[in-house]
Design a protein around this motif. Structure first.
Motif, PDB file in Angstrom:
ATOM      1  N   GLN A  49      12.307-114.311  24.219  1.00 58.13           N
ATOM      2  CA  GLN A  49      12.936-115.023  25.344  1.00 58.13           C
ATOM      3  C   GLN A  49      12.024-114.847  26.538  1.00 58.13           C
ATOM      4  OE1 GLN A  49      15.535-116.844  25.012  1.00 58.13           O
ATOM      5  NE2 GLN A  49      17.074-115.901  23.641  1.00 58.13           N
ATOM      6  N   ARG A  50      11.408-115.929  26.942  1.00 65.87           N
ATOM      7  CA  ARG A  50      10.435-115.833  28.044  1.00 65.87           C
ATOM      8  C   ARG A  50      11.072-115.302  29.329  1.00 65.87           C
ATOM      9  NH1 ARG A  50       8.083-116.986  23.382  1.00 65.87           N
ATOM     10  NH2 ARG A  50       6.165-118.179  23.555  1.00 65.87           N
ATOM     11  N   GLU A  51      12.368-115.601  29.607  1.00 64.38           N
ATOM     12  CA  GLU A  51      12.973-115.312  30.906  1.00 64.38           C
ATOM     13  C   GLU A  51      13.458-113.874  31.080  1.00 64.38           C
ATOM     14  OE1 GLU A  51      16.117-117.448  28.372  1.00 64.38           O
ATOM     15  OE2 GLU A  51      13.935-117.444  28.655  1.00 64.38           O
ATOM     16  N   LEU A  52      13.421-113.061  30.009  1.00 61.77           N
ATOM     17  CA  LEU A  52      13.919-111.683  30.150  1.00 61.77           C
ATOM     18  C   LEU A  52      13.020-110.875  31.071  1.00 61.77           C
ATOM     19  CD1 LEU A  52      15.079-110.626  26.573  1.00 61.77           C
ATOM     20  CD2 LEU A  52      16.460-111.372  28.517  1.00 61.77           C
ATOM     21  N   GLU A  53      13.655-110.084  31.938  1.00 63.76           N
ATOM     22  CA  GLU A  53      12.831-109.324  32.886  1.00 63.76           C
ATOM     23  C   GLU A  53      12.639-107.894  32.403  1.00 63.76           C
ATOM     24  OE1 GLU A  53      13.909-109.482  36.955  1.00 63.76           O
ATOM     25  OE2 GLU A  53      13.928-111.686  36.929  1.00 63.76           O
ATOM     26  N   GLN A  68       2.786-111.287  28.000  1.00 64.27           N
ATOM     27  CA  GLN A  68       1.936-112.199  27.235  1.00 64.27           C
ATOM     28  C   GLN A  68       0.648-111.476  26.868  1.00 64.27           C
ATOM     29  OE1 GLN A  68       1.766-116.072  28.846  1.00 64.27           O
ATOM     30  NE2 GLN A  68       1.157-116.940  26.892  1.00 64.27           N
ATOM     31  N   TYR A  97       3.238-113.928  23.217  1.00 64.72           N
ATOM     32  CA  TYR A  97       4.161-112.924  23.745  1.00 64.72           C
ATOM     33  C   TYR A  97       4.236-111.723  22.818  1.00 64.72           C
ATOM     34  CZ  TYR A  97       5.903-115.283  27.849  1.00 64.72           C
ATOM     35  OH  TYR A  97       6.001-115.826  29.094  1.00 64.72           O
TER      36      TYR A  97
END
Lengths: 517, 517
Positions: free
Chosen positions: B337-341, B347, B352
């Protein structure tokens, strides 16, 4: 193989044999399995598979070899008679069933003694058994080399070797301890032998080839006799037959396709020229035929290879004693008639003797003669055989008169003069047309089993059917033996025709041997 | 023996076995025959005979050994699992049936490559096959030495060795050319192996001892799987069972006591840590357990032997991916999930990735992370297995829901976290009580056949009952594979419970791994 049919190479062969040839329970041993992959692909999946087919229902069929391409017509086997003295071999074409070559060699063990007992004694010494085994193998290897050279067959094309020998020879070839063969109660290590890899015995044959040994019956009735029973056809005849192989031991088998009994008689070495003052093996210079002038008692002698006489071989001895007896030179006890006037009959160191050849004419420079002690040794030998035959017949409730066939096997049997053998009472009185000379029946039996699985199955059945008698254990044998120590026998009723002839001879009628008439 | 009963020594043993023990068709091979005479007399005709009894009606019973006196209580056998990586062995007391010792050794072939393909390539080189054979034998010899030392059993007291291995290992031990195992259409040389003299394979065992190899099914379903089917009891259960051994190849067997189907799935090395950026074998320092904080995404890591982390082993990888998926860190395609902080999700060179261990805490000094490429490799592996199971079930007209038992065999299976395996869709969704962990089923199968002839008979029946499917040849397998490349699967109906759980997790309910609760 393809993706839809990718069973193993081995399973493919097994399936083909089952589906196309009806051969079930196929077993592929390790050395052959190691070749399968390459051979199948070298042959583009066209291969020749050699199988040792089972001889019993439901048994396993062993794949012996696999070759790329079609080698159906190149498949050969050996048949070998492993004799104490001589090894005879033939090379068989398994495609045509024909014999391609024959060869013989002396058994190299012979330098350690001529008879089986001396070989056993040798085998009992440290490393003696290994030595005897190696000599047996190397002697067979010489026969194999000769056979290959004569036939042009390649070593790799040999598939099997079928072999027969007496029980001691079979033990020595397999390196089985023969010790108890010469000790009471005469127990061999085994009488049935499983198939053996030829290379395990030190034989110069391909890795995949097998040796099959004829089973024995007892310590003194060996695989050679079983092979003879097979080779002579005795095992499938309706006629009541007497099979007899005369040597140091006389082996006797009586019976027909229904039943068989056998026994060994310890004859001693007389029939091989042993224990006789001027005895010798059947070699050049041995007296092999003999006749005597009925008035002068002068002999006429024929030797092997027509050489100057050196001595008397077994078959010659038989003819000499028969002729002397028929003309009354010796009586029914084997004693010389003291009153006969001839310089040839004289008293020697061992009592009376008959001079066969004067020193001036012999090959040795000395007189060659036959003594009463020699004759007694001969009588012991022939009595052992005849008493064995008669005892065995009585054990099964039969008499000599019931015999419909006499089968003579072995070297002595091949050269035996039937007339003389009956005259001295070695063989029972039968008509000549009832006598079958088979020569080397052992080799013939090996040859038959070598080319036919049916025969191999029969061998097992025949061996199971044979009952062995130890004569020493049979009550009455000793009496039979003593009664047989006379010429031809104490009971002349057993030899009516001989009795007749003797009467004529003694009444002055001259009888001349067939060969001279 | 006495004069009235003087049959051969061999015949006496055969008769005794038949009359006193009902053992028929006894065959005594040459090496044993050579000992009989002496042993019988040394033991005063009281001897111990060791027989390899036939497993089929009317088969032959082979005498393996003969000893003077009573040795009934001293008879031992070996059971060996010949793995590509590790060789496990046990020493069995054939009198009590108990295991006396256990030992393991690396397969020395490992220096020529970790998987079977590299061993085959090695065997194709000149003298390569001999080398592979010798290494297999010497590795087994080391296991034997350990077992003898541990148990105090003498080498001469070993009678047999029962062994199972995958088809390539079996080929290499026997020096059978494995070339076509790695080439379409994947044809092994053989799948059935006759009993072999241990010394013919270079094993340090007595001359008379035999090696029995478990039969294989195909090039990629080997004797180890057949042994596992035996060892796990699958062959005699009424329950519809899935037997699964996961490694580089996943072998699957489905069925019960009535019928069995099997297949091999090429999973690739992911389950053994291969093809994964920080993958490693299951050794000290390998991450074997993992959990993740549902809010911070910080991991908790446990390594083998609690050493500083060095990498990820197969069973750890499974747990990591399941946990990441369950918390939504990766989606059903295996993408992060790209949006997880979180600093741990970043990357990298290969797209990722998730950092499991910072370099400062690792045993290597570098970051240990998991990439999307790693996850895809894992997905391919698990998809191959699941698609194999589903295809095989469909071929026999069944579905995953019909399964009554799942049997997990092999090293990976022993350490496999069932929950995770279901979550990622590696294994079908079954209740935990239906799962049986058998560990080294191959060794267990060898142990069972080693002590019981009944089991050996069953092995032959079982192998005949197993139908092998080549998945590449089954229409529809490719579609199943593609559908299985998702977490847990494109068809969520196959994983109703996992679907439920995911819904809860994604709806904010915190789920914590069992171990931590």
């Amino acid at each position: 193989p393809d993706a839809a049919d990718n069973m193993s190479d081995g399973a493919r062969i097994v399936r083909y044999l089952r589906e196309k040839h009806g051969v079930h329970r196929v077993v592929i041993n390790l050395p052959v399995t190691r070749k399968i992959r390459r051979v199948l692909r070298d042959g583009d999946f066209k291969v020749t598979v050699t199988i040792a087919k089972t001889i019993r229902e439901g048994g396993k069929n062993f794949v012996l070899n696999i070759q790329a391409g079609n080698w159906l017509e190149r498949n050969f086997a050996l048949a070998v008679d492993l004799g104490t003295t001589t090894i005879y071999g033939v090379l068989l074409d398994l495609y045509t069933g024909r014999v391609l070559a024959k060869a013989a060699e002396y058994n190299e063990q012979i330098s350690y003694g001529e008879d089986v007992i001396s070989r056993i004694i040798q085998a009992e010494k440290p490393r003696g058994l290994e030595l005897m085994q190696e000599l047996a193998a190397s002697s067979i290897n010489k026969v194999i080399e000769k056979l290959l050279r004569q036939s042009g067959v390649d070593l790799d094309e040999l598939t099997s070797l079928t072999l027969a020998g007496n029980t001691t020879m079979s033990h020595l070839l397999l390196a089985l301890e023969p010790h108890n063969i010469r000790r009471t109660p005469y127990v061999p290590v085994n009488t049935f032998f499983p198939p053996i890899r030829a290379t395990d015995l030190g034989l110069k044959m391909p890795d995949h080839s097998v040796v099959m040994l004829y089973p024995a019956i007892s310590s003194y009735v060996g695989g050679d006799i079983v092979a003879g029973v097979m080779g002579s056809g005795m095992y499938r005849t309706d006629k009541l037959s007497l099979f007899i192989d005369i040597g140091t031991n006389g082996e006797i088998v009586i019976g027909n396709r229904e039943w068989l009994v056998c026994s060994a008689c310890s004859a001693g070495p007389a029939f091989e020229g042993g224990g006789i003052t001027h005895g010798m093996r059947a070699a050049a210079g041995a007296i092999r035929d003999f006749s005597i002038h009925p008035l002068t008692y002068e002999p006429m002698i024929i030797t092997i290879a027509n050489r100057p006489p050196l001595g008397i071989c077994g078959s010659g001895l038989l003819i000499i004693i028969a002729a002397l007896f028929e003309l009354g030179v010796i009586d029914h006890r084997g004693y010389f008639q003291r009153e006969l006037e001839s310089p040839r009959i004289r008293q020697g160191r061992d009592g009376y003797e008959y001079v066969l050849v004067w020193g001036s004419e012999s090959g040795t420079g000395s007189d060659i003669f036959l003594t009463e002690v020699d004759i007694e040794n001969f009588l012991r030998a022939k009595a052992a055989i005849f008493a064995g035959v008669k005892t065995l017949l009585e054990e099964v409730g039969l008499t000599v008169a019931d015999l419909e066939q006499v089968i003579l096997a072995g070297t002595f049997g091949s050269f035996l003069d039937l007339d003389s053998a009956v005259t001295v009472g070695l063989l029972p009185e039968v008509e000549p047309e009832k006598v079958l000379y088979v020569g080397n029946g052992s080799l013939m039996g090996c040859w038959m089993s070598g080319v036919s699985n049916h025969i191999r199955r029969h061998v097992v059945e025949v061996v199971r059917r044979i009952t062995n008698f130890e004569l020493s254990e049979v009550i009455g044998f000793k009496d039979q033996y003593v009664a047989s120590m006379f010429l031809p026998h104490t009971d002349l009723a057993l030899f009516p025709y001989v009795g007749e002839r003797l009467k004529s001879a003694r009444s002055g009628t001259v009888r001349v041997r067939k060969e001279e008439s």
